[in-house]
Design a protein around this motif. Structure first.
Motif, mmCIF file in Angstrom:
data_model
loop_
_atom_site.group_PDB
_atom_site.id
_atom_site.type_symbol
_atom_site.label_atom_id
_atom_site.label_comp_id
_atom_site.label_asym_id
_atom_site.label_seq_id
_atom_site.Cartn_x
_atom_site.Cartn_y
_atom_site.Cartn_z
ATOM 1 N N GLN A 99 0.835 -1.194 0.000
ATOM 2 C CA GLN A 99 0.000 0.000 0.000
ATOM 3 C C GLN A 99 0.880 1.258 0.000
ATOM 4 O O GLN A 99 2.092 1.201 0.169
ATOM 5 C CB GLN A 99 -0.932 -0.001 1.206
ATOM 6 N N ALA A 100 0.258 2.415 -0.176
ATOM 7 C CA ALA A 100 0.995 3.683 -0.229
ATOM 8 C C ALA A 100 1.609 3.975 1.140
ATOM 9 O O ALA A 100 0.876 4.143 2.120
ATOM 10 C CB ALA A 100 0.061 4.813 -0.639
ATOM 11 N N ASP A 121 2.365 9.735 -4.598
ATOM 12 C CA ASP A 121 1.631 8.487 -4.385
ATOM 13 C C ASP A 121 0.132 8.678 -4.598
ATOM 14 O O ASP A 121 -0.543 7.786 -5.132
ATOM 15 C CB ASP A 121 1.890 7.951 -2.975
ATOM 16 N N GLU A 146 -0.468 8.679 -8.204
ATOM 17 C CA GLU A 146 -0.362 7.309 -8.705
ATOM 18 C C GLU A 146 -1.606 6.511 -8.335
ATOM 19 O O GLU A 146 -2.082 5.682 -9.122
ATOM 20 C CB GLU A 146 0.890 6.644 -8.134
ATOM 21 N N GLY A 147 -2.159 6.762 -7.155
ATOM 22 C CA GLY A 147 -3.369 6.067 -6.747
ATOM 23 C C GLY A 147 -4.534 6.334 -7.685
ATOM 24 O O GLY A 147 -5.300 5.426 -8.031
ATOM 25 N N GLY A 151 -1.574 -0.087 -7.533
ATOM 26 C CA GLY A 151 -0.701 1.073 -7.499
ATOM 27 C C GLY A 151 0.754 0.668 -7.271
ATOM 28 O O GLY A 151 1.034 -0.340 -6.629
ATOM 29 N N PHE A 159 3.654 2.375 -5.524
ATOM 30 C CA PHE A 159 3.882 3.529 -4.669
ATOM 31 C C PHE A 159 5.354 3.661 -4.284
ATOM 32 O O PHE A 159 6.042 2.669 -4.039
ATOM 33 C CB PHE A 159 3.013 3.417 -3.417
ATOM 34 N N LYS A 160 5.815 4.892 -4.209
ATOM 35 C CA LYS A 160 7.215 5.193 -3.922
ATOM 36 C C LYS A 160 7.448 5.824 -2.565
ATOM 37 O O LYS A 160 8.586 6.045 -2.158
ATOM 38 C CB LYS A 160 7.770 6.136 -5.004
#
Length: 246
Positions: free
Chosen positions: A188-189, A227, A230-231, A241, A243-244
Motif C-alpha cells: 500500500q501507499a 503516491d 499514482e493512486g 498502485g 507507490f514510492k
C-alpha cells in the motif's frame, strides 16, 4: 523487515542484550526507507517466556534506557516509537512483556498452541511494559483485570476473544500468513499507511478532538503527494498502485 528473537535455549526470555538488540532493530527499521512494515517473530518453539528477571531486575530498578539509535518497541520506556506498522507472530509461551509488545504493535497473529500469561502479580511486581495502559482499551476493563490481577494463563482462543490477536492459525501456517499480511501492508501507499497509523495513535493518546483537528492538514499533504497521483492513475487504469513513498 524480519525481526527475530533468537535466544531459544532460554525460551527467548529477555535478558539485557536481547532487550537492547530488539530496540536497535526497531531503530534500524525506522531509518530504513525501503522497509515499509516489520514482522516480529521468534526462533525456536516459544515466542518468549518474558523477562529474565534474574538478569534484568537490578537494571530496571536503577532505570533501563533505550540505547542510542534504538526505538522503543513498547512505547513506555522513554525512547522514540517507530512510525511504520509492526506485525507480531507468536507461538508457544507468550508471557508478560511479550503480551505488552503485542499491545504496542498493530496486527497480531498467534499459533493455536500459544499460551499467554501476564503473571507479574505472581512475582511481586506489576505489568510495567504497557499492559495497564492498553489491555483494557483492547479487551475491556473486566476482561483485562481478569487476567492482569490473577496472572492466570489463557489460550489462543481467549486471546482472540479479547482482541489481543486478530487470527489464530495452525503452527505451520503462522509465518506464511504473517508474511502474506506484511506483504499486503507493504504494497500500500507508505505515506497513507503511516498517516493512518499516526492519526489513530493520536486519537488514543491525545483524544478524538485533537486527532480530528489535524485531519485536514494531513489530507492536504497527502493529496499533493506523488503516491496520491499514482493512486488515481491506478484506479483509472484498473491496476495495483506502484507507490514510492513520496
Amino acid at each position: 523487515m524480519l525481526i527475530g528473537l533468537d535466544r531459544p535455549s532460554k525460551r527467548n526470555a529477555f535478558d539485557l542484550p536481547l532487550l537492547d538488540d530488539l530496540t536497535l532493530a526497531y531503530g534500524e527499521f525506522e531509518r530504513d526507507t525501503e522497509a515499509r512494515v516489520a514482522l516480529v517473530f521468534a526462533h525456536g518453539e516459544h515466542f518468549t517466556a518474558g523477562l529474565d528477571l534474574a538478569n534484568v531486575a537490578a537494571t530496571f530498578v536503577s532505570g533501563w534506557q533505550i540505547p542510542e539509535g534504538g526505538c522503543d518497541p513498547w512505547g513506555v520506556f522513554g525512547g522514540p516509537r517507530v512510525s511504520k506498522p509492526v506485525i507480531v507472530a507468536v507461538q508457544g509461551y507468550c508471557y508478560t512483556i511479550s503480551i505488552e509488545l503485542m499491545l504496542a504493535s498493530d496486527i497480531n497473529l498467534c499459533a493455536s498452541n500459544t499460551r499467554f500469561a501476564q503473571m507479574e502479580v505472581q512475582r511481586g511486581i506489576f505489568p510495567f511494559g504497557g499492559a495497564t495502559l492498553r489491555m483494557h482499551q483492547t479487551a475491556g476493563w473486566g476482561n483485562a483485570m481478569r487476567w492482569l490481577l490473577t496472572g492466570d494463563e489463557f489460550d489462543a482462543h481467549e486471546a482472540c476473544r479479547l482482541g489481543l490477536v486478530q487470527e489464530v492459525l495452525a503452527s505451520e501456517e503462522l509465518m506464511p500468513r504473517a508474511l502474506q499480511l506484511a506483504e499486503r501492508v507493504a504494497a500500500q501507499a507508505p505515506l497513507g499507511v503511516q498517516a493512518t497509523l499516526a492519526s489513530a495513535r493520536q486519537a488514543v493518546n491525545e483524544g478524538e478532538t485533537a486527532a480530528a483537528a489535524d485531519l485536514p492538514t494531513t489530507m492536504r499533504r497527502l493529496m499533493a503527494s506523488e503516491d496520491a497521483q499514482e493512486g488515481v492513475r491506478a484506479m483509472q487504469e484498473r491496476r495495483p498502485g506502484e507507490f514510492k513513498g513520496r
